[in-house]
Design an enzyme around this catalytic site. Sequence first.
Site, mmCIF file in Angstrom:
data_model
loop_
_atom_site.group_PDB
_atom_site.id
_atom_site.type_symbol
_atom_site.label_atom_id
_atom_site.label_comp_id
_atom_site.label_asym_id
_atom_site.label_seq_id
_atom_site.Cartn_x
_atom_site.Cartn_y
_atom_site.Cartn_z
ATOM 1 N N ASP A 29 17.006 61.868 59.975
ATOM 2 C CA ASP A 29 16.873 62.042 58.531
ATOM 3 C C ASP A 29 15.534 61.415 58.067
ATOM 4 O O ASP A 29 15.260 60.256 58.389
ATOM 5 C CB ASP A 29 18.077 61.339 57.867
ATOM 6 C CG ASP A 29 18.081 61.506 56.353
ATOM 7 O OD1 ASP A 29 17.110 62.052 55.803
ATOM 8 O OD2 ASP A 29 19.064 61.058 55.728
ATOM 9 N N GLU A 79 -5.808 44.022 70.263
ATOM 10 C CA GLU A 79 -4.908 44.026 71.421
ATOM 11 C C GLU A 79 -4.970 45.412 72.080
ATOM 12 O O GLU A 79 -4.090 45.775 72.850
ATOM 13 C CB GLU A 79 -3.484 43.641 71.022
ATOM 14 C CG GLU A 79 -2.872 44.488 69.939
ATOM 15 C CD GLU A 79 -1.457 44.056 69.605
ATOM 16 O OE1 GLU A 79 -0.610 44.126 70.498
ATOM 17 O OE2 GLU A 79 -1.219 43.656 68.449
ATOM 18 N N CYS A 111 -0.863 40.731 66.979
ATOM 19 C CA CYS A 111 -1.392 41.010 65.626
ATOM 20 C C CYS A 111 -1.937 39.773 64.925
ATOM 21 O O CYS A 111 -2.366 39.844 63.773
ATOM 22 C CB CYS A 111 -0.299 41.625 64.758
ATOM 23 S SG CYS A 111 0.350 43.143 65.429
ATOM 24 N N THR A 152 6.321 53.785 63.630
ATOM 25 C CA THR A 152 5.516 52.704 63.040
ATOM 26 C C THR A 152 4.083 52.701 63.591
ATOM 27 O O THR A 152 3.321 51.777 63.328
ATOM 28 C CB THR A 152 6.157 51.315 63.299
ATOM 29 O OG1 THR A 152 6.064 51.009 64.704
ATOM 30 C CG2 THR A 152 7.612 51.269 62.888
ATOM 31 N N SER A 201 12.349 41.397 67.621
ATOM 32 C CA SER A 201 11.010 41.105 67.096
ATOM 33 C C SER A 201 11.061 40.837 65.588
ATOM 34 O O SER A 201 10.331 39.983 65.082
ATOM 35 C CB SER A 201 10.035 42.247 67.405
ATOM 36 O OG SER A 201 10.299 43.389 66.625
ATOM 37 N N HIS A 233 1.944 40.306 57.188
ATOM 38 C CA HIS A 233 1.677 41.227 58.291
ATOM 39 C C HIS A 233 2.636 42.409 58.109
ATOM 40 O O HIS A 233 3.830 42.211 57.833
ATOM 41 C CB HIS A 233 1.925 40.529 59.636
ATOM 42 C CG HIS A 233 1.953 41.504 60.770
ATOM 43 N ND1 HIS A 233 0.910 42.376 61.004
ATOM 44 C CD2 HIS A 233 2.901 41.792 61.703
ATOM 45 C CE1 HIS A 233 1.217 43.145 62.044
ATOM 46 N NE2 HIS A 233 2.420 42.809 62.486
ATOM 47 N N LYS A 242 11.561 42.551 53.532
ATOM 48 C CA LYS A 242 12.704 41.765 54.046
ATOM 49 C C LYS A 242 12.291 40.321 54.298
ATOM 50 O O LYS A 242 13.058 39.395 54.061
ATOM 51 C CB LYS A 242 13.203 42.372 55.353
ATOM 52 C CG LYS A 242 14.011 43.605 55.124
ATOM 53 C CD LYS A 242 14.689 44.002 56.397
ATOM 54 C CE LYS A 242 15.706 45.084 56.066
ATOM 55 N NZ LYS A 242 16.472 45.528 57.168
ATOM 56 N N ASN A 276 1.138 50.844 61.216
ATOM 57 C CA ASN A 276 0.737 49.531 61.727
ATOM 58 C C ASN A 276 -0.664 49.639 62.327
ATOM 59 O O ASN A 276 -0.961 50.604 63.033
ATOM 60 C CB ASN A 276 1.742 49.082 62.809
ATOM 61 C CG ASN A 276 1.628 47.597 63.153
ATOM 62 O OD1 ASN A 276 0.717 46.918 62.686
ATOM 63 N ND2 ASN A 276 2.548 47.100 63.967
ATOM 64 N N SER A 309 3.196 39.036 67.754
ATOM 65 C CA SER A 309 4.297 38.894 68.706
ATOM 66 C C SER A 309 3.901 38.043 69.903
ATOM 67 O O SER A 309 2.732 37.984 70.281
ATOM 68 C CB SER A 309 4.721 40.277 69.195
ATOM 69 O OG SER A 309 5.451 40.925 68.191
HETATM 70 P P1 HMG Z 1 15.573 51.593 64.692
HETATM 71 O O1 HMG Z 1 16.377 50.574 65.425
HETATM 72 O O2 HMG Z 1 15.540 52.975 65.231
HETATM 73 O O3 HMG Z 1 15.981 51.696 63.204
HETATM 74 O O4 HMG Z 1 14.068 51.096 64.538
HETATM 75 P P2 HMG Z 1 17.354 51.284 62.467
HETATM 76 O O5 HMG Z 1 18.465 52.083 63.014
HETATM 77 O O6 HMG Z 1 17.521 49.774 62.403
HETATM 78 O O7 HMG Z 1 16.972 51.810 61.021
HETATM 79 C C1 HMG Z 1 15.953 51.209 60.314
HETATM 80 C C2 HMG Z 1 16.417 51.027 58.879
HETATM 81 O O8 HMG Z 1 16.547 52.342 58.319
HETATM 82 C C3 HMG Z 1 17.796 50.356 58.756
HETATM 83 O O9 HMG Z 1 17.752 49.559 57.595
HETATM 84 C C4 HMG Z 1 18.724 51.524 58.519
HETATM 85 O O10 HMG Z 1 19.910 51.183 57.789
HETATM 86 C C5 HMG Z 1 17.833 52.437 57.688
HETATM 87 P P3 HMG Z 1 18.098 47.988 57.697
HETATM 88 O O11 HMG Z 1 19.460 47.877 58.251
HETATM 89 O O12 HMG Z 1 17.057 47.406 58.661
HETATM 90 O O13 HMG Z 1 17.926 47.510 56.298
HETATM 91 N N1 HMG Z 1 18.228 53.855 57.707
HETATM 92 C C6 HMG Z 1 18.195 54.653 56.644
HETATM 93 N N2 HMG Z 1 17.838 54.401 55.347
HETATM 94 C C7 HMG Z 1 17.918 55.458 54.479
HETATM 95 N N3 HMG Z 1 18.325 56.707 54.827
HETATM 96 C C8 HMG Z 1 18.707 56.971 56.112
HETATM 97 C C9 HMG Z 1 18.634 55.914 57.067
HETATM 98 N N4 HMG Z 1 18.908 55.852 58.388
HETATM 99 C C10 HMG Z 1 18.657 54.571 58.773
HETATM 100 N N5 HMG Z 1 19.096 58.199 56.438
HETATM 101 C C11 HMG Z 1 12.767 49.057 64.613
HETATM 102 C C12 HMG Z 1 13.693 49.920 63.798
HETATM 103 C C13 HMG Z 1 12.154 47.959 63.769
HETATM 104 C C14 HMG Z 1 13.572 48.426 65.755
HETATM 105 C C15 HMG Z 1 11.644 49.957 65.210
HETATM 106 O O14 HMG Z 1 10.891 50.545 64.183
HETATM 107 C C16 HMG Z 1 10.720 49.246 66.155
HETATM 108 O O15 HMG Z 1 11.018 48.965 67.306
HETATM 109 N N6 HMG Z 1 9.477 48.935 65.672
HETATM 110 C C17 HMG Z 1 8.451 48.277 66.477
HETATM 111 C C18 HMG Z 1 8.605 46.770 66.451
HETATM 112 C C19 HMG Z 1 8.267 46.172 65.118
HETATM 113 O O16 HMG Z 1 7.584 46.771 64.309
HETATM 114 N N7 HMG Z 1 8.713 44.918 64.893
HETATM 115 C C20 HMG Z 1 8.402 44.224 63.664
HETATM 116 C C21 HMG Z 1 8.336 42.707 63.844
HETATM 117 S S1 HMG Z 1 7.286 42.239 65.205
HETATM 118 C C22 HMG Z 1 5.678 42.472 64.575
HETATM 119 O O17 HMG Z 1 5.505 42.666 63.427
HETATM 120 C C23 HMG Z 1 4.556 42.462 65.570
HETATM 121 C C24 HMG Z 1 3.933 43.818 65.876
HETATM 122 O O18 HMG Z 1 3.115 44.229 64.817
HETATM 123 C C25 HMG Z 1 3.166 43.755 67.198
HETATM 124 C C26 HMG Z 1 2.105 42.694 67.379
HETATM 125 O O19 HMG Z 1 2.206 41.550 66.956
HETATM 126 O O20 HMG Z 1 1.128 43.033 68.069
HETATM 127 C C27 HMG Z 1 4.997 44.889 66.060
#
Ligand code: HMG
Length: 390
Positions: A29, A79, A111, A152, A201, A233, A242, A276, A309
Amino acid sequence: MKIGIDRLSFYTSHYYVDLKTLATARSVDTDKYYVGIGQEKMAIPSPDEDVVTLAASAAYPLMAAGDLEDVELLLFATESGIDQSKSAGIYVHGLLEMSSRCRCVELKQACYSATAGIQLAIGFVARNPTKKALVIASDVARYELGSPGEATQGCGSVAILVSANPRIMAIDPECGYYTEDVMDFWRPNYRSEALVDGKYSTMVYIHALVESWKQYAELTGRSLTDFDRFCYHIPFTKMAEKAHQKLCRKTKVDVDAEQMRALLDESLRYSRITGNCYAGSMYVGLTSLLDSCEEDLAGKRVGLYSYGSGCVGEFFSGVIQPGYRSVLFSDQHRNLLENRTELTYQQYEDIFNYGVPTDGGDYVFPQYKTGAFRFSGISQHKREYESLVE
Ligand code: HMG
């Protein structure tokens, strides 16, 4: 003496994928992306863009304005390194025809590294107040096709000039910082896509925020109500929202939805439509805030949270300087973002799979739409860059 950000220039690729297109391809969706993670578009670099061309294009407006003349330190934060030995910054130094009296080095810590660069640059300027430092954050965020992180992805670069008596933001001396050895996100040398424990993460991001904030609050005596805006970030915009909600709860500060929007929204606009860009993400947020905010922010304090990270987090702050609007590149940023080309799903996948050849052969890359510089090919194991500046 005030030291901080004197100029700030952002650049991203000319191509993007709308996350509606990705949602259709992944049978998801669209609101999971648009609402759930708060992302609408991801910037995709063409095969003739890399972290060097993104960086040089970001810094080019500073060169054109004559702002690089006193730069004696170039810190390249990434990175997405292109070589295990040579700093990507040296290619940029050459493309921008900078003075040979310059130190140049590449910094890495996911990052976080651009913030390390800013703090090192402040130390350099404190010792050499008539000189400047250029910190460039440049990255291409790549996750596996079909993985949770895919939506992302993004790419971009921010060139940040650090000087005494800065025209945009004076950085406050107090900071809170936090390091812990964790495996929330990493990229082994043999992979071109990151590995990530996504949910974990997000928890580590918040833990490092709370710990960094505690130190900052103790050092300054400030509370969250002492800030006019926050820049986080931004791996995806929902993460920043959040994180701020969580910090407010932890510190027992009440914010309703309208106040949250006022504190964060302007800083999230560019990332929402580019994705990102790792090391540069928080600085894209700051650029977005300064370009988008209708209120005059002069004299206002902005809270800044940088996270990489692995992990390192840092909470610090800065005060916006009078007259800052006259040195922003807002029109160029808007023009770039409004004139990008949308990719079809197939074009996205083709570009994703194209990668950079690793067989040691010679290549000439086709010309796509880029900024002032392009990655034109590889010859005898050496990357070749072309300047399109007339
Ligand atoms: P996921 O597990 O597929 O997503 O990916 P989900 O199932 O948790 O859904 C995400 C949100 O969408 C949830 O909301 C759902 O409820 C909602 P929440 O529960 O979190 O409030 N949702 C909907 N909302 C409206 N309508 C719908 C619907 N369906 C679902 N129909 C995940 C999420 C973050 C795990 C993924 O994007 C990911 O792996 N991202 C990469 C890692 C990342 O960005 N981490 C962030 C922190 S670490 C960081 O920032 C460092 C980084 O930049 C790297 C570095 O430092 O170099 C990543």
